[in-house]
Design a protein around this motif. Structure first.
Motif, PDB file in Angstrom:
ATOM      1  N   THR A 210       0.929  -1.293  -0.026  1.00 21.58           N
ATOM      2  CA  THR A 210       0.056   0.079   0.029  1.00 21.58           C
ATOM      3  C   THR A 210       0.914   1.188   0.027  1.00 21.58           C
ATOM      4  OG1 THR A 210      -0.014  -0.044   2.369  1.00 21.58           O
ATOM      5  CG2 THR A 210      -1.808  -1.241   1.297  1.00 21.58           C
ATOM      6  N   ASP A 211       0.283   2.387  -0.346  1.00 24.94           N
ATOM      7  CA  ASP A 211       0.900   3.588  -0.386  1.00 24.94           C
ATOM      8  C   ASP A 211       0.921   4.443   0.953  1.00 24.94           C
ATOM      9  OD1 ASP A 211       2.063   6.204  -0.705  1.00 24.94           O
ATOM     10  OD2 ASP A 211       0.808   6.755  -2.247  1.00 24.94           O
ATOM     11  N   PRO A 212       2.022   4.404   1.702  1.00 27.21           N
ATOM     12  CA  PRO A 212       2.018   4.792   3.268  1.00 27.21           C
ATOM     13  C   PRO A 212       1.672   6.179   3.182  1.00 27.21           C
ATOM     14  CG  PRO A 212       4.124   4.788   2.566  1.00 27.21           C
ATOM     15  CD  PRO A 212       3.352   3.955   1.243  1.00 27.21           C
ATOM     16  N   ASP A 213       1.422   7.094   2.243  1.00 31.06           N
ATOM     17  CA  ASP A 213       0.920   8.527   2.241  1.00 31.06           C
ATOM     18  C   ASP A 213      -0.564   8.609   1.846  1.00 31.06           C
ATOM     19  OD1 ASP A 213       3.341   9.580   2.991  1.00 31.06           O
ATOM     20  OD2 ASP A 213       4.148   9.316   0.994  1.00 31.06           O
ATOM     21  N   ALA A 214      -1.134   7.481   1.249  1.00 31.85           N
ATOM     22  CA  ALA A 214      -2.643   7.582   0.943  1.00 31.85           C
ATOM     23  C   ALA A 214      -3.633   7.362   1.885  1.00 31.85           C
ATOM     24  CB  ALA A 214      -2.766   6.549  -0.288  1.00 31.85           C
ATOM     25  N   PHE A 215      -4.524   7.960   1.647  1.00 32.96           N
ATOM     26  CA  PHE A 215      -5.602   7.918   2.915  1.00 32.96           C
ATOM     27  C   PHE A 215      -6.072   6.489   2.734  1.00 32.96           C
ATOM     28  CE2 PHE A 215     -10.123   7.552   3.850  1.00 32.96           C
ATOM     29  CZ  PHE A 215     -10.175   8.470   4.990  1.00 32.96           C
ATOM     30  N   SER A 216      -6.373   5.682   3.840  1.00 37.10           N
ATOM     31  CA  SER A 216      -6.743   4.228   3.826  1.00 37.10           C
ATOM     32  C   SER A 216      -7.994   4.019   5.066  1.00 37.10           C
ATOM     33  CB  SER A 216      -5.448   3.724   4.596  1.00 37.10           C
ATOM     34  OG  SER A 216      -4.341   3.719   3.440  1.00 37.10           O
ATOM     35  N   LEU A 217      -8.767   3.372   4.469  1.00 39.39           N
ATOM     36  CA  LEU A 217      -9.883   3.044   5.100  1.00 39.39           C
ATOM     37  C   LEU A 217     -10.196   1.565   5.581  1.00 39.39           C
ATOM     38  CD1 LEU A 217     -13.021   3.272   6.151  1.00 39.39           C
ATOM     39  CD2 LEU A 217     -13.410   3.124   3.654  1.00 39.39           C
ATOM     40  N   LEU A 218     -10.272   1.194   6.786  1.00 41.55           N
ATOM     41  CA  LEU A 218      -9.882  -0.311   7.253  1.00 41.55           C
ATOM     42  C   LEU A 218     -11.354  -0.569   7.611  1.00 41.55           C
ATOM     43  CD1 LEU A 218      -8.351  -2.634   8.234  1.00 41.55           C
ATOM     44  CD2 LEU A 218      -7.895  -1.566  10.405  1.00 41.55           C
ATOM     45  N   LEU A 219     -11.677  -2.078   7.072  1.00 40.75           N
ATOM     46  CA  LEU A 219     -12.872  -2.798   7.737  1.00 40.75           C
ATOM     47  C   LEU A 219     -12.545  -3.797   8.578  1.00 40.75           C
ATOM     48  CD1 LEU A 219     -14.795  -3.164   4.337  1.00 40.75           C
ATOM     49  CD2 LEU A 219     -14.753  -0.947   6.067  1.00 40.75           C
ATOM     50  N   SER A 220     -13.045  -3.736   9.744  1.00 36.11           N
ATOM     51  CA  SER A 220     -12.686  -4.835  10.638  1.00 36.11           C
ATOM     52  C   SER A 220     -13.899  -5.318  11.518  1.00 36.11           C
ATOM     53  CB  SER A 220     -11.621  -4.367  11.628  1.00 36.11           C
ATOM     54  OG  SER A 220     -11.425  -5.415  12.769  1.00 36.11           O
ATOM     55  N   HIS A 221     -14.408  -6.434  11.461  1.00 35.47           N
ATOM     56  CA  HIS A 221     -15.779  -6.786  12.240  1.00 35.47           C
ATOM     57  C   HIS A 221     -15.635  -6.042  13.759  1.00 35.47           C
ATOM     58  CE1 HIS A 221     -19.286  -8.443  13.351  1.00 35.47           C
ATOM     59  NE2 HIS A 221     -18.760  -9.290  14.144  1.00 35.47           N
ATOM     60  N   SER A 222     -14.385  -6.673  14.498  1.00 39.67           N
ATOM     61  CA  SER A 222     -14.373  -6.326  15.963  1.00 39.67           C
ATOM     62  C   SER A 222     -13.444  -4.769  16.069  1.00 39.67           C
ATOM     63  CB  SER A 222     -13.486  -7.590  16.352  1.00 39.67           C
ATOM     64  OG  SER A 222     -14.349  -8.627  16.259  1.00 39.67           O
ATOM     65  N   SER A 223     -13.994  -4.125  16.991  1.00 43.25           N
ATOM     66  CA  SER A 223     -13.468  -2.781  17.027  1.00 43.25           C
ATOM     67  C   SER A 223     -12.316  -2.727  17.694  1.00 43.25           C
ATOM     68  CB  SER A 223     -14.522  -1.770  17.541  1.00 43.25           C
ATOM     69  OG  SER A 223     -14.675  -2.514  18.969  1.00 43.25           O
ATOM     70  N   ASN A 224     -12.124  -3.891  18.545  1.00 47.37           N
ATOM     71  CA  ASN A 224     -10.776  -3.816  19.244  1.00 47.37           C
ATOM     72  C   ASN A 224      -9.585  -3.974  18.558  1.00 47.37           C
ATOM     73  OD1 ASN A 224     -12.495  -3.599  21.289  1.00 47.37           O
ATOM     74  ND2 ASN A 224     -11.582  -5.362  22.692  1.00 47.37           N
ATOM     75  N   TYR A 225      -9.963  -4.222  17.293  1.00 46.05           N
ATOM     76  CA  TYR A 225      -8.483  -4.708  16.282  1.00 46.05           C
ATOM     77  C   TYR A 225      -7.951  -3.203  16.123  1.00 46.05           C
ATOM     78  CZ  TYR A 225      -5.707  -6.912  12.754  1.00 46.05           C
ATOM     79  OH  TYR A 225      -4.737  -7.464  11.950  1.00 46.05           O
ATOM     80  N   ALA A 226      -8.379  -2.161  16.248  1.00 47.83           N
ATOM     81  CA  ALA A 226      -7.742  -0.964  16.287  1.00 47.83           C
ATOM     82  C   ALA A 226      -6.609  -0.706  16.989  1.00 47.83           C
ATOM     83  CB  ALA A 226      -8.799   0.091  16.745  1.00 47.83           C
ATOM     84  N   ASP A 227      -6.263  -1.607  18.065  1.00 47.59           N
ATOM     85  CA  ASP A 227      -4.982  -1.416  18.623  1.00 47.59           C
ATOM     86  C   ASP A 227      -4.124  -2.154  17.894  1.00 47.59           C
ATOM     87  OD1 ASP A 227      -6.421  -0.064  20.723  1.00 47.59           O
ATOM     88  OD2 ASP A 227      -6.699  -1.818  21.985  1.00 47.59           O
ATOM     89  N   ALA A 228      -4.443  -3.113  17.450  1.00 48.91           N
ATOM     90  CA  ALA A 228      -3.197  -3.879  16.522  1.00 48.91           C
ATOM     91  C   ALA A 228      -2.958  -3.137  14.951  1.00 48.91           C
ATOM     92  CB  ALA A 228      -3.825  -5.394  15.945  1.00 48.91           C
ATOM     93  N   ALA A 229      -4.011  -2.453  14.672  1.00 44.82           N
ATOM     94  CA  ALA A 229      -4.018  -1.659  13.403  1.00 44.82           C
ATOM     95  C   ALA A 229      -3.311  -0.356  13.534  1.00 44.82           C
ATOM     96  CB  ALA A 229      -5.513  -1.503  12.772  1.00 44.82           C
ATOM     97  N   ALA A 230      -3.490   0.233  14.692  1.00 43.33           N
ATOM     98  CA  ALA A 230      -3.105   1.665  14.960  1.00 43.33           C
ATOM     99  C   ALA A 230      -1.592   1.948  14.732  1.00 43.33           C
ATOM    100  CB  ALA A 230      -3.283   2.084  16.300  1.00 43.33           C
ATOM    101  N   PRO A 231      -0.776   1.148  14.721  1.00 44.42           N
ATOM    102  CA  PRO A 231       0.613   1.665  14.160  1.00 44.42           C
ATOM    103  C   PRO A 231       0.802   1.666  12.664  1.00 44.42           C
ATOM    104  CG  PRO A 231       0.702  -0.394  15.887  1.00 44.42           C
ATOM    105  CD  PRO A 231      -0.703   0.021  15.419  1.00 44.42           C
ATOM    106  N   TYR A 232      -0.278   1.261  11.903  1.00 40.25           N
ATOM    107  CA  TYR A 232      -0.042   1.309  10.420  1.00 40.25           C
ATOM    108  C   TYR A 232      -0.625   2.688   9.827  1.00 40.25           C
ATOM    109  CZ  TYR A 232       1.428  -3.612  10.542  1.00 40.25           C
ATOM    110  OH  TYR A 232       1.956  -4.910  10.880  1.00 40.25           O
ATOM    111  N   SER A 233      -0.362   2.968   8.736  1.00 35.99           N
ATOM    112  CA  SER A 233      -0.747   4.106   8.224  1.00 35.99           C
ATOM    113  C   SER A 233      -2.056   4.078   7.683  1.00 35.99           C
ATOM    114  CB  SER A 233       0.215   4.394   6.876  1.00 35.99           C
ATOM    115  OG  SER A 233      -0.262   5.595   6.438  1.00 35.99           O
ATOM    116  N   LEU A 234      -2.888   4.405   8.659  1.00 28.83           N
ATOM    117  CA  LEU A 234      -4.529   4.116   8.461  1.00 28.83           C
ATOM    118  C   LEU A 234      -5.189   5.393   8.975  1.00 28.83           C
ATOM    119  CD1 LEU A 234      -4.967   0.355   9.479  1.00 28.83           C
ATOM    120  CD2 LEU A 234      -5.503   1.051   7.225  1.00 28.83           C
ATOM    121  N   ASP A 235      -6.385   5.569   8.314  1.00 28.46           N
ATOM    122  CA  ASP A 235      -7.170   6.864   8.726  1.00 28.46           C
ATOM    123  C   ASP A 235      -8.304   6.493   9.571  1.00 28.46           C
ATOM    124  OD1 ASP A 235      -5.444   9.057   7.155  1.00 28.46           O
ATOM    125  OD2 ASP A 235      -5.500   7.632   6.149  1.00 28.46           O
ATOM    126  N   LEU A 236      -9.310   5.424   9.196  1.00 31.86           N
ATOM    127  CA  LEU A 236     -10.511   5.188   9.508  1.00 31.86           C
ATOM    128  C   LEU A 236     -10.644   3.931   9.476  1.00 31.86           C
ATOM    129  CD1 LEU A 236     -13.160   6.155  10.368  1.00 31.86           C
ATOM    130  CD2 LEU A 236     -13.830   6.379   8.052  1.00 31.86           C
TER     131      LEU A 236
END
Length: 289
Positions: free
Chosen positions: A190-216
């Motif tokens: 993925t492009d680390p500078d691009a706006f990125s939308l993540l779909l994850s069924h479980s909201s707690n996964y945000a803690d694993a996703a937070a270090p990555y270049s994601l916006d929403l």
């Protein structure tokens, strides 16, 4: 792995039984209202989200986010048709579904479900991820139903959504409870500078996703608790859905914003109390606009 998941589900079921029993004993608050009225009293929530690096072409884009339909458990195709009509009235640019299409089995008429889902239209596409109940009901068949209905299911992968000469990245991970979510794999190339939308069924996964270049991150799973009391909140929340239980959040030490919808259907008990089913309309804006 299966034994651990079974133990987790049994523990959650026991807690849910105690919670529902306590509520019934505490004055019958879950009578006809919570079984007949609130589960079909959809609330459309409108939220404006602001991001630093949203491309200009995507300013004002409307995402309709829904989750946790749980077809087959006190929710049938006629209810799905009503839901689809409500979604289409919002004139979405982009539609995101964050898992649990069916409750325990795909059911007798999956082609009709696909036919109804196909009535959802959005110029920027219809996107989905899997939830834990999609595994209980058969994830491959669920993916087929979604695909026939025009949805692209993202399973630890990403794609690009273009608007004019600009694009954003949409990323989807596997279910956190019974699947194998892999954000590293999903974000590969993925492009680390691009706006990125993540779909994850479980909201707690945000803690694993937070270090990555994601916006929403968009999530469901929690149902908001289904049963909530004033001053107390949810009586019980599912595993992996308790930290960001409902609404809008910002992940700790990260730019990642999270929206967890209360979902559409019910599970374990066909009850909702002070926790109406939710259709979410998110309007994207840039801090530069």
């Amino acid at each position: 792995m299966k034994q651990k998941n079974l133990t987790t589900r049994r523990s959650f079921l026991q807690k849910s039984i105690y919670a529902a029993a306590g509520l019934l004993i505490a004055g019958g608050l879950t009578g006809g209202y919570s079984t007949l009225i609130e589960p079909r009293w959809y609330e459309t929530t409108y939220t404006r989200l602001v991001f630093d690096r949203l491309p200009a072409a995507f300013r004002g884009v409307r995402i309709v986010h829904f989750s946790d339909v749980h077809l087959g458990y006190h929710f049938d195709n006629s209810n799905l048709r009503t839901l689809i009509d409500r979604i289409m009235k919002e004139k979405p640019d982009l539609i995101c579904f964050t898992g649990d299409l069916f409750d325990q089995e795909v059911g007798e008429n999956p082609s009709k479900v696909s036919e109804l889902l196909a009535q959802l239209k959005a110029p920027l596409g219809k996107w989905a991820c899997l939830g834990n109940h999609d595994y209980y009901s058969g994830y491959q068949e669920t993916i087929s139903v979604l695909q026939a209905g025009g949805f692209t299911t993202l399973l630890n992968e990403h794609q690009y959504i273009s608007k004019g000469d600009q694009a954003i990245q949409i990323v989807g991970v596997d279910d956190m409870s019974v699947g194998r979510p892999d954000i590293k794999r999903a974000m590969k190339d993925t492009d680390p500078d691009a706006f990125s939308l993540l779909l994850s069924h479980s909201s707690n996964y945000a803690d694993a996703a937070a270090p990555y270049s994601l916006d929403l991150q968009l999530s469901g799973h929690s149902h908001g608790g289904q049963i909530r009391l004033p001053l107390i909140g949810a009586l019980v929340l599912p595993p992996h859905g308790n930290k960001y239980a409902m609404g809008h959040y910002q992940a700790d030490n990260s730019k990642l914003q999270i929206y967890t919808t209360r979902g559409i259907g019910t599970t374990i008990f066909p009850l909702r109390f002070l926790c109406r089913p939710e259709i979410t309309v998110l309007t994207l804006n840039s801090s530069l606009s």
